[in-house]
Design a protein around this motif. Structure first.
Motif, mmCIF file in Angstrom:
data_model
loop_
_atom_site.group_PDB
_atom_site.id
_atom_site.type_symbol
_atom_site.label_atom_id
_atom_site.label_comp_id
_atom_site.label_asym_id
_atom_site.label_seq_id
_atom_site.Cartn_x
_atom_site.Cartn_y
_atom_site.Cartn_z
ATOM 1 N N SER A 1 3.386 7.745 10.348
ATOM 2 C CA SER A 1 3.913 6.428 10.681
ATOM 3 C C SER A 1 5.203 6.571 11.486
ATOM 4 O O SER A 1 5.424 5.838 12.457
ATOM 5 N N HIS A 18 6.999 0.748 7.515
ATOM 6 C CA HIS A 18 5.967 1.473 6.767
ATOM 7 C C HIS A 18 6.229 1.241 5.280
ATOM 8 O O HIS A 18 7.393 1.193 4.864
ATOM 9 N N SER A 30 2.333 -0.341 8.712
ATOM 10 C CA SER A 30 1.464 0.632 8.051
ATOM 11 C C SER A 30 1.759 0.646 6.558
ATOM 12 O O SER A 30 2.862 0.280 6.135
ATOM 13 N N VAL A 46 -3.252 1.038 9.078
ATOM 14 C CA VAL A 46 -2.352 0.590 10.151
ATOM 15 C C VAL A 46 -2.905 -0.708 10.728
ATOM 16 O O VAL A 46 -4.113 -0.944 10.712
ATOM 17 N N ARG A 55 -4.362 0.272 15.462
ATOM 18 C CA ARG A 55 -4.732 1.686 15.512
ATOM 19 C C ARG A 55 -4.300 2.323 16.839
ATOM 20 O O ARG A 55 -4.062 3.524 16.902
#
Lengths: 442, 442
Positions: free
Chosen positions: A117, A231, A258, A278, A281
């Motif tokens: 990430s 993330h 993500s 995610v 992508r």
């Protein structure tokens, strides 16, 4: 599955493998299927109730073998990550479906998911900046990038920063060991004024030390507004989100780029199996896509095929989605929820026992299966207690530091843990504590 | 092991696992062994002749179970990598032994080994430069770093550069697709004059495209003199070095800082198992060592314990050295050598058949199990031939580009490949080639 059934099923599987090897020359060396063949052969969602083992194993010949190792390995992974995404009620834009821009992947460990990430975020911010300022070099931009995580974040987050060659700053947490919006906002603003480029925040849901939860409902919109990648590392806690009563802990995930948790930690799947989703992508593939001729294939640019090698550090891949497929079907959603609920209940039982003993204190809110506790008294006293507990080898515990205090961590996580184990553990701990306290001068 | 024995042994192992689960509460939750306990329980070297399966499996209770998952997992890995290092006659400073500074580790894939070596090299050069110039920042140094690899190197090498945020330059190869000393020397000198900092060279032994070998006897001293890290990626070819007749291909490894090959490619071990050695374990640990309290242990600073989590990207680890231990003992060194020799012989047989057919040409020297060949004629013709071969699904081949030519690659690598498979393959290829050539206008 009890051991009697395991003996039977395990031996059947040995025969299946031997039969396969004996007749392998009758099989085609390359599968004769079209991209996306697998999705239509299995249901769109996890079964709620457990399925029969016979039915699951029959599907190996029907679903997997026609697609051999590849593309079956890839396609089952995409669909299983969609199943699991639905089980935890992830926003639809994290799912692959047949037309989505997001999707899931199995990484080895949360360390790898965090690193991926961060690398995706790093390459996205460079792309954005260079689009407006084509003269700025990558290394000049790198030198100004700042990533952030909780001061309670796992060491692997700091490590991802070291690998990626970017500064990683720790955001101070509140009295519940949770990052609040204001704390991150202050740091980001100060860094921007200093000419730096904040680009990434790793939120933690369920910290290693005390299972604390960052306030992602506040942090998410803040990251979105600041064009920072968010993330979410829920390595341990993530499995619990399959229960509706724990799902509110994930609220705010809709703002994330993500999200990751370790199915191998608490979802009855063997190590390793760290699941990651995610939203875009293209962001993760863009981090370092490269296509030498020996890895080219017919469906390269069709959009029908997921090339997971662009989603991860290694190039080769194992067929880990089989574990998810078997576990999901043999337990059913209900069985997996029962497992989580039982373990949380056992932790609450342990918490109650600790609270009922005036010599001890609870050091952090018990939300899932982790109980942080200690003897009221010095760190030294608690270090000695832990040393004695671990040296008797009946149970094993790993400590942490919370606000300068040395804390013992009782974690319920084994598949077979029952109430009597928890009771025996507490009796054992209190026996050793009593002994220790009696030795102290009054 | 044939399938009859596999059925018997596999089922015994299922029972062993079930017995273990049924009696697990009688076992200690934590091992009662001292660091280094395992090494003295097993021989110092691989057996030359195969051992009996019964003897191997008996050692699980004797050698592994007392050390449970940890430290047995770590210690067996260190000793197996010493065994394997001796099998390929690695210089002693790559081995751990009981007092060495080097040692081996199992990575998942060669991609991860390359990345780890590059990160270790990056942090070593920063440390060296900052020792003399404490004012130079890490990001300023990063911006000047240059890594090098063959223009035939695997795509994962370029990727390691992208992840590490350093420039990776491709060194041109000679007519045998091999990097010679002079080619690297020129680039390094030019880059130094431009104020850049050459710090890393990844040599390839056995390139993916054509199994070419870089001239490490020339390149090694050059890297040493230039204070550049030399990593050797022998992902495919490395297994062959257990045969004395192929070991000269590894001459020059004494100049390297790290060396890696994929035991899962050609040493009868299942994926994944990529073995890597470093001369100075302090270099690789130094890349990003960090020690949070929940990962501390009693032997932290004793030097007796190998903390492999500092040697790799993931934190968690699987018990992959068991695969090596079983395979080494069940085949013996002789059995593994026989396997390599037979496969090289089969490739040579195939080469002979190609050379005997005037319509075809061999495109690169056949050294191990890979044969690069093509129809004399256009790239288009060869692309069509390959498409037809693969679409009949009897055999499967992956192409490469060599000096602008589209080339077919016949790789002998399956455990059970026999001469008749190679003959049938060639008959099939020539049948399809004849058909194709007859369709062409004269």
């Amino acid at each position: 599955m009890n051991t009697t059934e395991f003996r039977k099923r395990g031996k059947e599987m040995i025969d299946y493998v031997a039969d396969y090897i004996e007749t392998i020359e009758q099989r085609s060396v390359y599968p004769d299927v079209q991209p996306g063949y697998l999705r239509s052969l299995i249901p769109e969602e996890v079964p709620v109730e457990p399925e029969m083992y016979e039915d699951v194993v029959k599907d190996i010949e029907r679903v997997i073998m026609p697609g051999a190792a590849s593309p079956a390995c890839t396609e089952l992974e995409t669909v299983m990550l969609d199943w699991l995404g639905k089980m935890i009620n992830l926003p639809e834009n994290f799912l692959a479906g047949t037309t989505g821009c997001g999707g899931g992947v199995i990484q080895g460990t949360a360390s790898e998911a965090t690193l991926m990430s961060l690398l995706a975020a790093r390459s996205r911010i460079v792309r954005w900046i260079q689009a407006d300022n084509p003269d700025r070099t990558e290394s000049e931009i790198f030198s100004k990038l700042v990533a952030y995580s909780s001061d309670q974040a796992h060491s692997s987050v700091e490590r991802a920063g070291l690998i990626g060659g970017v500064t990683m700053k720790k955001v101070p947490t509140d009295e519940k060991f949770s990052v609040q919006g204001e704390a991150l906002k202050k740091m980001v603003e100060r860094d921007r004024r200093a000419g730096l480029i904040p680009f990434y925040f790793c939120a933690t849901l369920g910290t290693t030390a005390s299972c604390a939860f960052d306030n992602i409902i506040e942090l998410g919109p803040l990251c979105n507004a600041a064009k920072m990648w968010m993330h979410i590392d829920a390595a341990y806690a993530g499995s619990a989100f399959i229960c509706p009563e724990f799902r509110p802990l994930l609220n705010g995930v809709e703002f994330a780029d993500s999200f990751n948790f370790n199915a191998h930690k608490w979802l009855l799947v063997n190590f390793d199996c760290s699941v990651m989703w995610v939203k875009e992508r293209a962001d993760i593939i863009g981090a370092f896509k490269m296509d030498p001729l020996y890895l080219k294939h017919d469906h390269q640019e069709s959009g029908l095929v997921t090339d997971y090698r662009h989603w991860q550090i290694p190039l080769g891949r194992r067929f880990r989605s089989l574990k998810l497929w078997f576990v999901f079907r043999l337990y059913g959603l209900r069985g997996l929820q029962d497992h989580i609920r039982k373990q949380v209940l056992l932790a609450k039982e342990f918490e109650k026992m600790v609270r009922d003993d005036q010599r001890f204190e609870i050091c952090a809110e018990v939300i899932l299966g982790l109980v942080c506790f200690r003897l009221k008294g010095s760190n030294e006293l608690n270090e000695t207690l832990l040393k004695r507990i671990n040296s008797t080898r009946k149970i094993h515990m790993v400590p942490c530091q919370l606000s300068g205090k040395f804390v013992l961590r009782f974690a319920v996580c084994a598949r077979t843990t029952e109430l009597h184990h928890v009771r025996e553990s507490w009796a054992h701990i209190t026996d050793l504590a009593s002994e220790l306290l009696q030795e102290l001068p009054h």
